[in-house]
Design an enzyme around this catalytic site. Structure first.
Site, PDB file in Angstrom:
ATOM      1  N   THR A 128       0.794  -1.219   0.000  1.00  0.00           N
ATOM      2  CA  THR A 128       0.000   0.000   0.000  1.00  0.00           C
ATOM      3  C   THR A 128       0.829   1.273   0.000  1.00  0.00           C
ATOM      4  OG1 THR A 128      -0.080  -0.480   2.346  1.00  0.00           O
ATOM      5  CG2 THR A 128      -2.071  -0.912   1.089  1.00  0.00           C
TER       6      THR A 128
ATOM      7  N   ILE B  67      -4.514  13.819   1.697  1.00  0.00           N
ATOM      8  CA  ILE B  67      -3.848  12.776   0.922  1.00  0.00           C
ATOM      9  C   ILE B  67      -2.358  12.888   1.236  1.00  0.00           C
ATOM     10  CG2 ILE B  67      -3.387  11.876  -1.386  1.00  0.00           C
ATOM     11  CD1 ILE B  67      -6.338  11.594  -0.369  1.00  0.00           C
TER      12      ILE B  67
ATOM     13  N   ASN C 195       0.200  11.035   0.410  1.00  0.00           N
ATOM     14  CA  ASN C 195       1.086  10.848  -0.741  1.00  0.00           C
ATOM     15  C   ASN C 195       0.215  10.616  -1.977  1.00  0.00           C
ATOM     16  OD1 ASN C 195       2.797   9.918  -2.762  1.00  0.00           O
ATOM     17  ND2 ASN C 195       4.004   8.621  -1.389  1.00  0.00           N
TER      18      ASN C 195
ATOM     19  N   THR D 180       1.032   7.222  -3.989  1.00  0.00           N
ATOM     20  CA  THR D 180       0.630   5.920  -3.454  1.00  0.00           C
ATOM     21  C   THR D 180      -0.884   5.866  -3.263  1.00  0.00           C
ATOM     22  OG1 THR D 180       1.213   6.706  -1.242  1.00  0.00           O
ATOM     23  CG2 THR D 180       2.821   5.326  -2.378  1.00  0.00           C
TER      24      THR D 180
ATOM     25  N   GLU E  78      -9.806   1.504   0.290  1.00  0.00           N
ATOM     26  CA  GLU E  78     -11.028   0.777  -0.040  1.00  0.00           C
ATOM     27  C   GLU E  78     -12.068   1.652  -0.728  1.00  0.00           C
ATOM     28  OE1 GLU E  78     -10.992  -2.679   3.324  1.00  0.00           O
ATOM     29  OE2 GLU E  78     -11.644  -0.701   3.923  1.00  0.00           O
TER      30      GLU E  78
HETATM   31 MO1  MOS Z   1      -9.332  -5.086   4.647  1.00  0.00          MO
HETATM   32  S1  MOS Z   1     -10.829  -6.212   3.918  1.00  0.00           S
HETATM   33  O1  MOS Z   1      -9.777  -4.870   6.289  1.00  0.00           O
HETATM   34  O2  MOS Z   1      -7.893  -5.811   4.339  1.00  0.00           O
END
Ligand code: MOS
Length: 750
Positions: free
Chosen positions: A486, A632, A634, A637, A708
């Protein structure tokens, strides 16, 4: 430090390093293969042996006979574990004194993962044996020689058939506001539609893998996990040993998407075998084992009932969700976003969970919202079409400034949904869309535009960090926080650099080790904001310590260019740190601000698709996501996170489907050849725009979860675009070409 009142101005606001696009600092290690994943430690494991897990060949029943003699006699074999000789282990709530007790709300199966505890088979590919040998190849060959006989029992494998037995899950009670039934009955325009979403697989690059080494009674476990203290709890609890006897290292994680929030067979079997053999043991799951042995996103059936007045104002919002799981498994809370996304005085949200004997259903990227929005945001599109109102306009008319369930006393901390929709419409060229399906063509291709709103609840989790400034002027950050692909390494380096006035190459970040201060870990999009906030407080304590050592009054000092300065005086940080260095720790805990304020990230997704008017093949041509998610940290990323989410959203819309064999109770398509996810050829030009936003209620660094948000609503935007292109309203995901072909309403090109 408890974060319980809105953040004021602080050094993060300088925006010198934070908020600036920064390539991953771990990038060179990754592309050169030098970043070790858990199966790739060698020097740490002299004399390592290899374990291969054998999974159950039935979905439910029991083992009637198990013959390991041929496997035991095979070359190189050191140990064969089955339920007949495996040590006793413990589920949550059953562990002996000294090992972790269940926390409030914790259910069996959440963290503990006992293996080989008896002949009963609860799901396909549950472990039935571990074969350990000198080499991986020997173990794999010998595992084929274990003969298991089963007595299969009838199981519940079909959600649609079982759904009427569903009950109200403890953590998803009915949500009732006003009088839904009366309002829906009286509404002049209504939609009453049922959508289904299939079981889905996380499909991360790195399979679950573990290496266990015992030094006396202390276990060191290299394992691929998103939240290392959860792994410690799960392993210690399962083995029935104290948590301080388990060290977990998860320094690099090749993706998780929720599948590595829990532990499965690999760490436990590796630990058991390593203890018995007195030498380190590695166990990795094969790709096919992942699908049925680990967890997946559970299927849902969702009924949406929306009632509106002639202006499109929602009068009634009803969302019924049916899902299923193993005993103790969680519900898929697909109605969650419907609590917060739109205004409306009469609301009825219900979830019913039924028992299924399929493998464990669990979190997958944006659990709840990702599939809830697949239904809600298409139902909104259906309502817009019925009303003859533009779908963007319909959403704007139903915006709300506060939590519609709780009322004006719970406002949103920030909410830029309307701005996301408007900005996106402008940038995407929404005005070129013809609302009548099939009107825009490019040769034999039908062109459609679709939009969907995105919301992802902002979650915050306590998180700590340790920082140390060395005499070389280098700041070292240590925290249990993980980087699952991430960008955690990079954003934490940016925050450290910003706080101490250092260039980023003077910051070293060490992550994913349970010997570091406990941290949020990577889950629920809470990682960056929570771990960044913990690091913020650690750095603030370090600044105070540096200022005190330098003899400066800490209220008026500046940190810049590797120096501390005050009142016209300035000294180098390296010099103050001296030979011994200066260290500090800090931790964030979160107070009531998430109760006082609804906190969520918002977005709007736009898709242009081309559907072959003859074959009904779908090509996504263009996508745009406009996101508002606090600061934000970065842009580079964060953009990558959104692109990944968008790719996954395209997968959810068009191809991802774990097909259940309802006779035998397993996922048939259990590899990446048959469980389809988008590849580069499926991913078009994508653009991500972040709106300026600071959320001073979310944390001292004023950020929110973003990863997400990237998937939330994307699939619905694609499905709505397919409808706009073809007139086909497909309510069963994924939108495969056979389903489109059965419903297409516009003629092919002659
Ligand atoms: Mo997330 S579904 O809490 O990696």
């Amino acid at each position: 430090m408890k974060f319980e009142s809105p953040a004021g101005r602080n050094p993060i606001d300088q925006g010198r390093v934070v908020g600036v696009a920064q390539p991953r600092i771990d990038g060179p290690l990754k592309v050169s293969g030098l970043a070790p994943y858990s199966h790739e430690y060698h020097a740490e494991a002299p004399g390592v042996a290899y374990g291969v897990m054998l999974g159950a060949g039935i979905g439910k029943g029991r083992i009637t006979a198990i013959d390991t003699s041929a496997a035991e006699a095979a070359p190189g074999v050191l140990l064969v574990l089955t339920y007949k000789n495996a040590p006793r282990q413990f589920d949550i709530g059953h562990a002996p004194p000294g090992s972790p007790a269940p926390k409030k709300g914790e259910k069996p199966g959440r963290h503990n993962a006992p293996q080989l505890q008896g002949p009963a088979i609860k799901h396909f590919d549950q472990s039935v044996a571990l074969v350990v040998a000198e080499s991986f190849e020997q173990a794999r060959a010998a595992a084929q020689l274990v003969h298991v006989s089963y007595a299969a029992a009838p199981g519940k494998f079909d959600l649609a058939a079982e759904k009427q037995h569903g009950t109200v899950p403890e953590d998803a009670p009915d949500s009732v506001v006003g009088d839904f039934d009366a309002a829906f009955a009286a509404a002049p325009t209504t939609v009453d539609v049922t959508y289904t979403t299939p079981d889905q697989a996380h499909s991360m690059m790195e399979p679950q893998a573990s290496m266990a080494r015992w030094d006396g009674d202390t276990l060191t476990l290299w394992t691929s996990h998103q939240i290392v203290h959860w792994a410690v709890d799960g392993v210690a609890g399962t083995l029935g040993i104290p948590t301080d006897k388990v060290r977990v290292i998860s320094a690099y994680v090749g993706g998780g998407f929720g599948s590595k929030l829990m532990i499965y067979g690999d760490p436990i079997l590796a630990a058991l075998a390593a203890r018995q053999l007195g030498r380190p043991v590695k166990v990795a799951l094969t790709r096919p084992q992942i699908y049925n042995h680990t967890s997946h996103r559970p299927a849902t059936i969702q009924r949406l009932r929306l009632g509106a007045d002639s202006n499109g104002k929602l009068l009634a919002i009803g969302h019924d969700v049916w899902c299923g799981n193993q005993p103790g498994g969680e519900p898929e809370k697909a109605a969650d976003q419907t609590k917060l996304l739109y205004a409306g005085a009469n609301r009825l949200l219900r979830t019913r969970q039924t028992l299924l004997d399929l493998p464990l259903g669990a979190s997958m990227r944006a659990p709840g919202e990702a599939v809830g929005l697949l239904a809600l945001e298409c139902a909104m599109d259906e309502l817009a079409e019925k009303l003859g109102i533009d779908p963007i306009e319909l959403r704007i008319r139903n915006d709300t400034r506060y939590d519609p369930e709780k009322g004006p006393e719970r406002p949103f901390s920030t909410r830029q949904l309307v701005e996301c929709l408007r900005t996106g419409a402008e940038r995407f060229g929404w005005s070129r869309r013809d609302p009548v399906p099939g009107k825009v063509r490019d040769g034999r291709w039908l062109i459609g535009y679709g939009v969907a709103a995105a919301i992802r609840n902002n979650l915050t989790v306590a998180s700590g960090a340790r920082v140390r400034l060395g005499g070389d002027g280098v700041l070292t950050i240590q925290t249990q926080m993980t980087d699952i692909g991430t960008g955690s390494y990079t954003i934490l380096a940016q925050i450290g650099a910003e706080m101490l006035g250092l260039p980023i190459d003077k910051v070293r970040v060490e992550l994913g080790d349970s010997s570091f201060p406990q941290a949020a870990g990577s889950g629920g999009s809470w990682g960056a904001n929570s771990s960044g906030a913990g690091l913020f407080y650690a750095c603030r304590n370090l600044r105070d310590a540096i200022a005190a050592k330098a003899g400066y009054n800490s209220t008026d000092v500046q940190f810049a260019d590797g120096r501390i300065s005050a009142n016209g005086h300035s000294r180098s940080l390296a010099e103050i740190a001296g030979h011994d260095g200066i260290a500090a720790e800090g931790k964030v805990e979160f107070g009531d601000l998430t109760k006082q304020y609804a906190q969520a990230a918002f977005g709007a997704h736009f898709a242009e698709v081309a559907v072959d008017s003859i074959t009904c093949e779908v090509r996504v041509r263009r996508m745009l996501s406009v996101c508002a998610a606090g600061r934000i940290i970065n842009p580079q990323t964060a953009r990558s996170q959104c692109l990944g989410g968008m790719a996954m959203g395209i997968g959810a819309a068009l191809m991802e489907d774990q097909i259940v064999d309802t006779r035998f109770g397993y996922f048939v398509n259990h590899d990446l050849a048959e469980y389809h996810v988008p590849v580069h050829a499926d991913i078009p030009d994508m653009e991500v725009i972040f709106l300026d936003e600071l959320d001073d209620k979310s944390s001292p660094i004023k950020a929110k979860g973003v990863g997400e948000l990237g998937i939330c609503g994307v699939g619905a935007a694609v499905a709505n675009a397919v409808h706009n292109a073809t007139g086909a309203r497909i309510r069963d995901y994924p939108l495969t070409l056979d389903r489109i072909m059965a419903k297409i309403t516009v003629p092919a090109v002659a």
